[in-house]
Design a protein around this motif. Structure first.
Motif, PDB file in Angstrom:
ATOM      1  N   SER A  90       0.749  -1.007   0.065  1.00 42.33           N
ATOM      2  CA  SER A  90      -0.044   0.144  -0.114  1.00 42.33           C
ATOM      3  C   SER A  90       1.007   1.433   0.190  1.00 42.33           C
ATOM      4  O   SER A  90       0.511   2.112  -0.688  1.00 42.33           O
ATOM      5  N   ARG A  91       1.991   1.247   0.710  1.00 39.53           N
ATOM      6  CA  ARG A  91       2.633   2.436   0.632  1.00 39.53           C
ATOM      7  C   ARG A  91       3.471   2.699  -0.599  1.00 39.53           C
ATOM      8  O   ARG A  91       3.860   3.850  -1.070  1.00 39.53           O
ATOM      9  N   MET A  92       3.899   1.337  -1.174  1.00 40.23           N
ATOM     10  CA  MET A  92       4.493   1.614  -2.536  1.00 40.23           C
ATOM     11  C   MET A  92       3.457   2.139  -3.657  1.00 40.23           C
ATOM     12  O   MET A  92       4.043   3.023  -4.384  1.00 40.23           O
ATOM     13  N   LEU A  93       2.366   1.752  -3.639  1.00 40.51           N
ATOM     14  CA  LEU A  93       1.219   2.289  -4.526  1.00 40.51           C
ATOM     15  C   LEU A  93       1.081   3.762  -4.271  1.00 40.51           C
ATOM     16  O   LEU A  93       0.758   4.537  -5.316  1.00 40.51           O
ATOM     17  N   ALA A  94       1.245   4.196  -2.789  1.00 38.56           N
ATOM     18  CA  ALA A  94       0.971   5.624  -2.605  1.00 38.56           C
ATOM     19  C   ALA A  94       1.965   6.481  -3.213  1.00 38.56           C
ATOM     20  O   ALA A  94       1.857   7.605  -3.341  1.00 38.56           O
ATOM     21  N   ASN A  95       3.075   5.739  -3.472  1.00 43.26           N
ATOM     22  CA  ASN A  95       4.196   6.853  -4.469  1.00 43.26           C
ATOM     23  C   ASN A  95       4.183   6.591  -5.690  1.00 43.26           C
ATOM     24  O   ASN A  95       4.810   7.134  -6.542  1.00 43.26           O
ATOM     25  N   CYS A  96       3.044   6.041  -6.374  1.00 39.00           N
ATOM     26  CA  CYS A  96       2.947   5.754  -7.757  1.00 39.00           C
ATOM     27  C   CYS A  96       2.331   7.047  -8.048  1.00 39.00           C
ATOM     28  O   CYS A  96       1.502   7.186  -9.067  1.00 39.00           O
ATOM     29  N   THR A  97       2.851   8.187  -7.980  1.00 36.65           N
ATOM     30  CA  THR A  97       2.276   9.631  -8.469  1.00 36.65           C
ATOM     31  C   THR A  97       3.449  10.182  -9.257  1.00 36.65           C
ATOM     32  O   THR A  97       4.546   9.979  -8.993  1.00 36.65           O
ATOM     33  N   GLU A  98       3.103  11.117 -10.305  1.00 44.92           N
ATOM     34  CA  GLU A  98       4.033  11.895 -10.881  1.00 44.92           C
ATOM     35  C   GLU A  98       5.193  12.449 -10.160  1.00 44.92           C
ATOM     36  O   GLU A  98       6.268  12.476 -10.331  1.00 44.92           O
ATOM     37  N   GLY A  99       4.675  13.295  -9.130  1.00 45.11           N
ATOM     38  CA  GLY A  99       5.262  13.991  -8.204  1.00 45.11           C
ATOM     39  C   GLY A  99       6.395  13.251  -7.490  1.00 45.11           C
ATOM     40  O   GLY A  99       7.316  13.648  -7.131  1.00 45.11           O
ATOM     41  N   LYS A 100       5.916  12.414  -6.755  1.00 43.28           N
ATOM     42  CA  LYS A 100       6.555  11.364  -5.834  1.00 43.28           C
ATOM     43  C   LYS A 100       7.698  10.741  -6.677  1.00 43.28           C
ATOM     44  O   LYS A 100       8.831  10.359  -6.162  1.00 43.28           O
ATOM     45  N   TYR A 101       7.318  10.141  -7.943  1.00 40.46           N
ATOM     46  CA  TYR A 101       8.137   9.710  -8.697  1.00 40.46           C
ATOM     47  C   TYR A 101       9.428  10.253  -8.952  1.00 40.46           C
ATOM     48  O   TYR A 101      10.656  10.012  -8.866  1.00 40.46           O
ATOM     49  N   GLN A 102       9.255  11.632  -9.381  1.00 37.30           N
ATOM     50  CA  GLN A 102      10.315  12.505  -9.672  1.00 37.30           C
ATOM     51  C   GLN A 102      11.315  12.974  -8.576  1.00 37.30           C
ATOM     52  O   GLN A 102      12.584  12.785  -8.436  1.00 37.30           O
TER      53      GLN A 102
END
Length: 422
Positions: A90-102
């Protein structure tokens, strides 16, 4: 100052080198009989700063579902009742945004680029032979959709000043001549010329020997049972051989770090991601790779050593299971045969598995903790070899009270507000 390092993989041994070189007394403790006998033993062989990116990226949840339905899936998930798995996921999926990826990719590349520079400096200093090559990494695309999707990674590379080359089919074959035999299977590629290759196991074992020459003590065959605490600090390490005491303690236990630290109410969001590799002898130079080729479709890396080919890939979420079902060879077998068939002797290939310590945001956990004597250097995922020297130098500088060469922002355990029990 006396420092005990827990773990003798590439992260632990490089940490020992920098700390001992700074004049400290260093003891390395490991349950294995020698250095680099677990995850550092048979990894893909890449030192790939330019390929450093978190799993957690926009579109990954949808891609993961598609991968799971492929015949040769790069991702496998074993059904489990383990609460830690679902929490990590769930924490990994929460990081699957463009902002967090960058943000996460920027942190990872920051460490990885620094690490490659540290590796070059150490290589010049001590002259270790680990079959290294400096031919870069070629990320190979089999579809136009993959070529188009590489645009976001190229944008990050540009922002960070990482050199790259966008190649068409012929350009890929120029860089890797063996691909001339299979050009019809590829569309293009992204080459990262600053990347390197080398045998992590050979490197770590050779550096461990250099460490011993400058006074590092290695305690092998020593099981670590726990940490002793008193008045809010670490005061010793419990082992089967008795209690070991030092001024500082550095945890470099990879996937096993959270199991140890859970005993002192620290919650490291690290989950073991199982990977597989094959190593096969080269039998035809014209059909073998010259550096590393990363097959984007199957997430498998094919890397050239001196007279061997190392094929590494697959991601299996199965906890701490180290079994090696023969069916798990399918992915790595297929890629090396499909792209470099005849280059290596499959009949003499060696099959291996190891656990990669993955954080939900992809960035390792480096530096101090709320325990004044306890430091961390763990959670490097699939990039332990790539990030090892930079992480070790960074943590060594922190331990020694020196300014760090790279920005420490976002690298410590403090980025996880849940890391300590209330």
């Amino acid at each position: 100052m006396h420092i005990i390092i827990l773990g003798s993989g590439v992260v632990g041994v490089t940490s020992a080198w920098y700390l001992a070189s700074a004049g400290h007394e260093v003891t390395v403790v490991d349950r294995q009989s020698a250095a680099a006998m677990e995850t550092s033993f048979g990894n893909a062989g890449q030192v790939s700063p330019g390929y450093s990116a978190p799993w957690a990226a926009p579109g990954v949840p949808v891609k993961a579902v598609k991968w799971l339905m492929q015949d040769l899936s790069p991702l496998m998930i074993k059904p489990t009742l383990d609460y830690n798995f679902y929490q990590w996921m769930s924490r990994m999926l929460a990081n699957c945004t463009e902002g967090k990826y960058q943000v996460n990719k920027g942190r990872m590349v920051r460490i990885a680029e620094y690490s490659r520079d540290c590796l070059k400096a150490l290589r010049e200093e001590v002259g270790i032979d680990y079959e290294h090559r400096t031919g870069g990494t070629l990320q190979l695309f089999r579809t136009q959709k993959q070529v188009d999707g590489s645009a976001k990674d190229i944008k990050v590379l540009q922002e960070l000043g990482v050199p790259y080359e966008v190649l068409d089919r012929d350009g890929c074959a120029d860089r890797e001549p063996a691909l001339n035999y299979v050009k019809d299977k590829i569309v293009g590629g992204l080459r990262l010329p600053g990347d390197e290759t080398g045998d992590c196991f050979k490197f770590t074992q050779a550096l461990a020997a250099k460490c011993e020459e400058i006074g590092v003590k290695f305690m092998y065959n020593t099981d670590i049972d726990g940490l002793l605490t008193d008045k809010g600090d670490i005061v010793g390490v419990k082992t089967r051989q008795g209690v070991l005491k030092a001024d500082r303690y550095l945890v470099c236990l990879g996937s096993y770090s959270p199991l140890l630290l859970k005993q002192i109410d620290m919650r490291l969001p690290i989950y073991p991601v199982k990977g597989y590799s094959l190593t096969l002898p080269v039998v035809d130079e014209s059909r073998a790779p010259v550096s590393t080729v990363m097959d984007e479709t199957y997430k498998v890396a094919v890397t050239r050593f001196r007279d061997r080919i190392r094929v590494g890939g697959s991601a299996e979420l199965a906890g701490y299971d180290l079994s090696m079902p023969e069916k798990r060879r399918a992915n790595v077998d297929f890629v090396v045969t499909d792209l470099f068939g005849g280059g290596g002797d499959m009949d003499r290939s060696e099959f291996w598995t190891g656990l990669r310590p993955m954080t939900p945001d992809g960035t390792p956990i480096l530096g101090a903790t709320r325990f004044p004597s306890l430091y961390l250097n763990t959670g490097h995922g699939t990039l332990g070899w790539t990030m090892s020297l930079g992480s070790a130098k960074f943590v060594s500088d922190l331990l020694c009270g020196r300014p760090t060469d790279i920005d420490p922002a976002g690298l410590s355990i403090d980025r996880y507000p849940f890391a300590y029990a209330s």
